[in-house]
Design an enzyme around this catalytic site. Structure first.
Site, PDB file in Angstrom:
ATOM      1  N   LYS A 307     113.487 -40.194  15.987  1.00 39.38           N
ATOM      2  CA  LYS A 307     114.859 -40.686  15.811  1.00 39.38           C
ATOM      3  C   LYS A 307     114.928 -41.813  14.796  1.00 39.38           C
ATOM      4  O   LYS A 307     113.925 -42.347  14.316  1.00 39.38           O
ATOM      5  CB  LYS A 307     115.444 -41.101  17.166  1.00 39.38           C
ATOM      6  N   ARG A 342     110.755 -36.539  26.022  1.00 38.83           N
ATOM      7  CA  ARG A 342     111.255 -35.404  25.247  1.00 38.83           C
ATOM      8  C   ARG A 342     110.775 -35.554  23.807  1.00 38.83           C
ATOM      9  O   ARG A 342     111.148 -36.509  23.117  1.00 38.83           O
ATOM     10  CB  ARG A 342     112.786 -35.362  25.328  1.00 38.83           C
TER      11      ARG A 342
END
Length: 367
Positions: A307, A342
């Protein structure tokens, strides 16, 4: 009884702190985190605009100083923090939460921020990749057919269904645990009918009015993720305040709403939503305070792989160069008791967790 403490007359939050290598020889001094591999010696108490650290040994005495509603609240949070999390079933598999495990990301979109287009239009190849992820150590594969990156176009539910169902059918037939990453009720229904075992909703069941009913009727586990604006996803903006406690309070309200809709609390997981409507500073506040979310009493998922925060903290590294930072954040999650991580890079993340687990096992034996 000790004098009441007016500084904590507002809402109380508890964050487990002072993690220790082993509980051996420290009976009564430490508490176990969520029935897992971590033990802690203190609580950071947040309330009334103040923060203080209270040792586990002095927690009951401290609670006695609080007004009754806050005392009851503190005790409830402490019980939730330590309570083991119930296992969930995924077909013939039982997924436990007593140690951190990997959730693999399988994007079936042409425009994902990370690996969009890689599996677009080839369900057989996509399913084969997912099976390989499971073989590499992923506990479950999260299948998504719509990108939630900033600026991504909304996908018609028919197209989303066409992308995910053929892959889920193949995975279900192979015995691979699979979740559906969607915010649309129709997609949830189609994915569950195809064999998906869990729903992962980035809007915490707020994007689609039918979503909570679909999950409740199916009786499947669900991940509720925090987003500053569930209708806008990653493009929302938090309203200020304390990013950590505001995210906690929002997720707590969503848990209660889900339970009211008929969803079993024991089947709810939570995700603080790194990158969804949060600034870099807010994301770091949430990551540094991650253990606070154990006070929700639900398994905790952390999704920070590749991210923007990784790029922002590493000289604007492009997405394909964010493995090291992603591993660092995954281990940060494991250290604070996150049960699921995740990730895109399954093999590397599983290896990192196995090394971490080996160190934890060595520390937990008497020395």
């Amino acid at each position: 009884m000790a004098a009441r403490d007016p500084a904590l007359s507002a809402a109380v939050h508890l964050r487990p702190v002072q993690f220790v290598d082993t509980p051996v020889g420290r009976d009564g001094e430490v508490a176990r985190l969520a029935g897992g591999l971590q033990w802690f010696a203190g609580y950071e108490v947040i309330g009334g605009g103040e923060r203080r650290t209270v040792p586990v040994t002095g927690f009951d005495d401290f609670v006695a100083t609080l007004p009754e509603p806050q005392a009851e609240r503190a005790m409830l949070l402490a019980r939730r923090i330590s309570a083991p999390r119930s296992a969930i079933t995924a077909g013939e598999r039982v997924l436990r939460f007593d140690q951190p495990q990997v959730m693999a990301i399988l994007n079936l979109t042409p425009d994902s921020f990370s690996d969009g287009g890689r599996h677009d239009g080839d369900p057989a190849a996509a399913a084969a990749t997912a099976v390989d992820m499971a073989a590499a150590g992923a506990a479950i594969v999260d299948v998504g057919g719509e990108s939630t990156r900033p600026g991504a176009a909304t996908v018609w539910e028919g197209d989303e269904i066409a992308r995910v169902v053929p892959v889920i059918e193949r995975l279900a037939a192979s015995g691979t645990p699979v979740s559906i990453d969607t915010r649309k009720a129709a997609v949830m229904e189609a994915a569950l009918a195809a064999g998906a075992h869990l729903v992962n909703d980035v809007s915490a069941l707020l994007y689609d009015d039918r979503a909570a009913g679909v999950v409740a009727r199916a009786g499947v586990p669900v991940i509720l993720m925090h987003s500053a604006d569930p209708k806008r996803g990653a493009e929302g903006v938090m309203a200020g305040g304390n990013a950590l406690t505001d995210t906690f309070d929002w997720l707590e309200a969503r848990i209660e709403a889900a339970v009211a809709a008929g969803i079993d609390r024991a089947k709810i997981l939570v995700d603080p939503g790194i990158g969804f409507g949060k600034s870099l500073a807010e994301n770091m506040v949430v990551l540094n305070g991650l253990s606070l979310f154990h006070g929700l009493g639900c398994p905790l998922l952390l999704g920070a792989s590749r991210k923007r925060i990784v790029g922002a903290l590493s000289g604007e590294a492009p997405v394909e160069k964010r493995l090291g930072g992603s591993i660092a954040l995954a281990l940060k999650g494991a250290e604070q008791g996150a049960q699921w991580l995740r990730v895109h890079d399954v093999e590397e993340s599983v290896q990192a967790l196995r090394v971490w687990r080996g160190l934890r096992d060595a520390a937990l034996v008497a020395r």
